[in-house]
Design a protein around this motif. Sequence first.
Motif, PDB file in Angstrom:
ATOM      1  N   MET A  81       0.801  -1.222   0.000  1.00 47.72           N
ATOM      2  CA  MET A  81       0.000   0.000   0.000  1.00 47.72           C
ATOM      3  C   MET A  81       0.838   1.279   0.000  1.00 47.72           C
ATOM      4  N   CYS A  82       2.080   1.188   0.437  1.00 51.14           N
ATOM      5  CA  CYS A  82       2.933   2.382   0.564  1.00 51.14           C
ATOM      6  C   CYS A  82       4.297   2.168  -0.093  1.00 51.14           C
ATOM      7  N   PRO A  83       4.350   1.901  -1.389  1.00 48.90           N
ATOM      8  CA  PRO A  83       5.651   1.649  -2.021  1.00 48.90           C
ATOM      9  C   PRO A  83       6.562   2.877  -2.033  1.00 48.90           C
ATOM     10  N   ASN A  84       5.997   4.064  -1.808  1.00 53.22           N
ATOM     11  CA  ASN A  84       6.786   5.298  -1.786  1.00 53.22           C
ATOM     12  C   ASN A  84       7.145   5.729  -0.373  1.00 53.22           C
ATOM     13  N   LEU A  85       7.102   4.796   0.559  1.00 54.87           N
ATOM     14  CA  LEU A  85       7.424   5.056   1.955  1.00 54.87           C
ATOM     15  C   LEU A  85       8.816   5.679   2.066  1.00 54.87           C
ATOM     16  N   LEU A  86       8.931   6.744   2.868  1.00 52.10           N
ATOM     17  CA  LEU A  86      10.213   7.428   3.041  1.00 52.10           C
ATOM     18  C   LEU A  86      10.882   7.096   4.365  1.00 52.10           C
ATOM     19  N   THR A  87      10.085   6.861   5.409  1.00 55.74           N
ATOM     20  CA  THR A  87      10.615   6.607   6.748  1.00 55.74           C
ATOM     21  C   THR A  87       9.914   5.404   7.349  1.00 55.74           C
ATOM     22  N   VAL A 104      11.137  -5.408   2.640  1.00 61.80           N
ATOM     23  CA  VAL A 104      10.765  -3.987   2.681  1.00 61.80           C
ATOM     24  C   VAL A 104      11.715  -3.175   1.807  1.00 61.80           C
ATOM     25  N   LEU A 105      13.006  -3.423   1.938  1.00 61.26           N
ATOM     26  CA  LEU A 105      14.002  -2.670   1.166  1.00 61.26           C
ATOM     27  C   LEU A 105      13.852  -2.907  -0.339  1.00 61.26           C
ATOM     28  N   GLN A 106      13.473  -4.114  -0.722  1.00 64.02           N
ATOM     29  CA  GLN A 106      13.294  -4.426  -2.137  1.00 64.02           C
ATOM     30  C   GLN A 106      12.055  -3.775  -2.722  1.00 64.02           C
ATOM     31  N   LYS A 107      11.013  -3.585  -1.905  1.00 62.16           N
ATOM     32  CA  LYS A 107       9.748  -3.054  -2.408  1.00 62.16           C
ATOM     33  C   LYS A 107       9.581  -1.552  -2.198  1.00 62.16           C
ATOM     34  N   LYS A 110      12.197   4.004  -2.244  1.00 62.29           N
ATOM     35  CA  LYS A 110      12.434   5.412  -1.914  1.00 62.29           C
ATOM     36  C   LYS A 110      12.747   5.631  -0.439  1.00 62.29           C
ATOM     37  N   LEU A 111      12.817   4.557   0.320  1.00 57.19           N
ATOM     38  CA  LEU A 111      13.040   4.649   1.763  1.00 57.19           C
ATOM     39  C   LEU A 111      14.331   5.407   2.057  1.00 57.19           C
ATOM     40  N   ARG A 112      14.218   6.427   2.918  1.00 57.43           N
ATOM     41  CA  ARG A 112      15.382   7.255   3.272  1.00 57.43           C
ATOM     42  C   ARG A 112      15.868   7.011   4.691  1.00 57.43           C
ATOM     43  N   SER A 113      14.933   6.697   5.586  1.00 53.65           N
ATOM     44  CA  SER A 113      15.293   6.543   6.996  1.00 53.65           C
ATOM     45  C   SER A 113      14.709   5.242   7.535  1.00 53.65           C
TER      46      SER A 113
END
Length: 196
Positions: A81-87, A104-107, A110-113
């Motif tokens: 549901m949140c593939p553009n998750l940043l944190t 999580v890291l593969q999907k 855009k994760l920054r934190s």
Amino acid sequence: MHLTQLNRECLLHLFSFLDKDSRRSLSLTCCQLREVYLDPCLCRVQLVCNIEDWLKSSFQKDICSKHDSLVSTFLAHVCHMCPNLLTLTLSGCAHITDQDLVAVLQKCKKLRSLRLENCVRITDQSLQGVAEHGDNLEEVRVDFCRNITKAGLQSCKEMRPVIQLSAERSADMIPDSKPEEKEPLSKALQKFLQYS
């Protein structure tokens, strides 16, 4: 899937990962979450799941086993549901595994934190996943993760030098293992003296 569609046991478990202020804030959003926040079981869930597996009684293992797949299922929904998750903060989550984190890291590219303080099942494999899949990561906190080693931290730093990696006390803690699995102190001291 909405948070309020989860059963009470799942909500209790998810609340156990939040700090006091976050739990209170979330409890103000609806009556169902307010009831979970006020449930006295919340403290018991939080205390049981962070005990090392080999120290848990059979009763504690039974309580904890009900949550084993909960985190994996929840994270799969979050990634979908949140593939553009940043944190992402999963501090204190006793059930997140290396495999969960790598997924999580593969999907969520855009994760920054990423904050994983005091996650008892996180090991160097998670750091390897950060190095291989954390293209946009800027900050990773693995403070008090007792199964992280200095070698794992060094390898991650070498592969991703731009990531601000915090691992306070992680590599200095005693990893989770049964006492009989560890080499007795006297034997370790003998080996040290023999080779010095």
